[in-house]
Write an enzyme that holds these catalytic residues in place. Sequence first.
Site, PDB file in Angstrom:
ATOM      1  N   CYS A  95       3.014 -12.237  19.084  1.00 44.31           N
ATOM      2  CA  CYS A  95       2.168 -11.662  18.030  1.00 44.31           C
ATOM      3  C   CYS A  95       2.686 -12.148  16.686  1.00 44.31           C
ATOM      4  O   CYS A  95       3.822 -11.814  16.302  1.00 44.31           O
ATOM      5  CB  CYS A  95       2.186 -10.138  18.078  1.00 44.31           C
TER       6      CYS A  95
ATOM      7  N   HIS B  40       4.056   1.538   2.248  1.00 43.52           N
ATOM      8  CA  HIS B  40       5.285   0.906   1.760  1.00 43.52           C
ATOM      9  C   HIS B  40       5.945   1.777   0.693  1.00 43.52           C
ATOM     10  O   HIS B  40       7.169   1.971   0.677  1.00 43.52           O
ATOM     11  CB  HIS B  40       4.979  -0.470   1.163  1.00 43.52           C
TER      12      HIS B  40
ATOM     13  N   LYS C 239      -3.869  -2.788   5.606  1.00 38.06           N
ATOM     14  CA  LYS C 239      -4.790  -3.581   4.794  1.00 38.06           C
ATOM     15  C   LYS C 239      -5.887  -4.193   5.653  1.00 38.06           C
ATOM     16  O   LYS C 239      -7.049  -4.233   5.266  1.00 38.06           O
ATOM     17  CB  LYS C 239      -4.024  -4.693   4.069  1.00 38.06           C
TER      18      LYS C 239
ATOM     19  N   LYS D 148      -3.504   4.583  11.090  1.00 34.71           N
ATOM     20  CA  LYS D 148      -2.319   4.143  10.367  1.00 34.71           C
ATOM     21  C   LYS D 148      -2.723   3.281   9.174  1.00 34.71           C
ATOM     22  O   LYS D 148      -3.653   2.494   9.238  1.00 34.71           O
ATOM     23  CB  LYS D 148      -1.411   3.322  11.300  1.00 34.71           C
TER      24      LYS D 148
ATOM     25  N   HIS E  29      -1.492  -4.467  16.044  1.00 37.90           N
ATOM     26  CA  HIS E  29      -2.333  -5.177  15.079  1.00 37.90           C
ATOM     27  C   HIS E  29      -3.781  -5.388  15.536  1.00 37.90           C
ATOM     28  O   HIS E  29      -4.624  -5.774  14.728  1.00 37.90           O
ATOM     29  CB  HIS E  29      -1.716  -6.540  14.734  1.00 37.90           C
TER      30      HIS E  29
ATOM     31  N   CYS F  57       3.423  -9.186  14.213  1.00 36.63           N
ATOM     32  CA  CYS F  57       4.718  -8.516  14.433  1.00 36.63           C
ATOM     33  C   CYS F  57       5.884  -9.493  14.342  1.00 36.63           C
ATOM     34  O   CYS F  57       7.033  -9.070  14.249  1.00 36.63           O
ATOM     35  CB  CYS F  57       4.754  -7.857  15.809  1.00 36.63           C
TER      36      CYS F  57
ATOM     37  N   CYS G 117      -2.509  -7.502  20.494  1.00 37.76           N
ATOM     38  CA  CYS G 117      -1.357  -6.649  20.195  1.00 37.76           C
ATOM     39  C   CYS G 117      -1.836  -5.219  19.986  1.00 37.76           C
ATOM     40  O   CYS G 117      -2.806  -4.979  19.262  1.00 37.76           O
ATOM     41  CB  CYS G 117      -0.654  -7.167  18.938  1.00 37.76           C
TER      42      CYS G 117
ATOM     43  N   HIS H 122       0.855  -1.184   0.000  1.00 35.03           N
ATOM     44  CA  HIS H 122       0.000   0.000   0.000  1.00 35.03           C
ATOM     45  C   HIS H 122       0.894   1.238   0.000  1.00 35.03           C
ATOM     46  O   HIS H 122       2.127   1.131  -0.074  1.00 35.03           O
ATOM     47  CB  HIS H 122      -0.980  -0.006   1.181  1.00 35.03           C
TER      48      HIS H 122
END
Length: 519
Positions: free
Chosen positions: A130, A24, A308, A305, A158, A133, A155, A21
Amino acid sequence: MADGSSFYITTPIFYVNDVPHIGHAYTEVAADVAARWHRQAGDDTWSLTGTDEHGQKILRTATANGVTPKQWADKLVAEAWKPLLETIDIANDDFIRTTDERHERNVQRFLQKLYDEGHIYTGEYEGYYCVGCEEYKQQSELVDGTGEYEGQLVCAIHSKPVELLHEKNYFFRMSAFADRLLALYEEHPDFVQPESARNEVVSFVRQGLADLSISRSTFDWGVKVPWDETHVVYVWFDALLNYITAVGYGEDDAEFARRWPAQHIVGKDILRFHAVIWPAMLMAAGLDVPRGVFGHGWLLVGGEKMSKSKLTGIAPEQITEVFGSDAFRFYFMSAISFGQDGSFSWEDLAARYQAELANGFGNLASRVVAMITRYCDGVVPTAGVLSPADAEIGTIARRATERSWEAIGRLAIHEAIAEVWQLVDALNGYLTSEEPWALAKDPEQRDRLEAVLATAYRGLGTLAVLLSPVVPKASAKLWTALGAPGEVSAQRIDRADEAELGERVQPLEALFPRVEVAE
């Protein structure tokens, strides 16, 4: 000015559990702009990116899709991650995959060295893990779940439940390097940037470091531990080593000596891996620590943030198909202070495209080339006697050249572009005040007309060079229209105001054409 020294810059290697996305792409563009700037300054530059393909998350994703982990990684790399580089016009020198033999072989070599020298021991560990992570979490890094995860620990990054694992693992004696790390941060205060990131890292290490579990035995997708093939190397320990395996560690000493150490650009969510674990690993191996670690902020969409899983992930091509890769690069590098979080909106992108690129830079270029074509039959005039206004443009061009290079040295990419834009704004103001279209009507003002157009032409040449790392396609088109020799990307950017230009202009298509954005 640059001194022709080595400049090696890296992005993180990205996890192939999904497609990229714009978060990145933001990291990719930042590293690419810095690399292009250094390359044009004559530095021996090397830019690395790639993919991280081992670990439990990849294994589970591949299994859920009915393929092997390697098949999954091959597909994502070929269809998503390498095409991303073309989509946003990245000029990387190498692309490494952690499934490359050159990488796996030298991960084992590195690990064996640490084991032989007593930095690794056997132990047992129980903790909350996690998978997103790929990291064991401290209690302080967990929150109570809500909704479908109510009653579970999740987490904080996430928002997915963690797993309680108990494993017999191999451990890296990371705790032994806490004092050396603190000394590193003290002696080299710019090792971790920006300052907010440095403060976080220093505070974390001062609390004391635990030893690091560096192997897994509950699954087999990873690099085998060389002395115990019932274990695979912990994915982060494996992945961090890409930065040295890509430049010859373990088998090409000359190349490694030429390239290492590197400047790392990473997202702030993986800062500790790069600024704590990674330098400790290198210290244990007797290698130089990185040149520096820059932890940039997050891209936020609707206050969240980019992700996806939370449906806030925007594919880069959704932007480039409308505005082009140059606009993508310019917007994200100029609209957000590099190192801080930044919000993305289509409205802001469209407004900046029109005001700064189309009207500011693009229209300036079109006007100057068109006026030289119309009033001078395309022949670039000479300036003759310079007025104070003409000389001021030269001063601003020199200042933009010097200050943008200084800002790039601090990885203040947004500041570098702002310095260059001082020249864009100055040239637009200069044309407004000097009115070459009015001068052209008076034969007695011919010398003044030519001085104005010559000054504007030279300013455009400086802009083409200075903006080449940011908007490479538009700069190349402008350079050709200016009739300048060679490729704009080959011009010394640290001497942009002295660039050798041409004698006759060529037709210039709109650098940033009007776009229609759906309401």
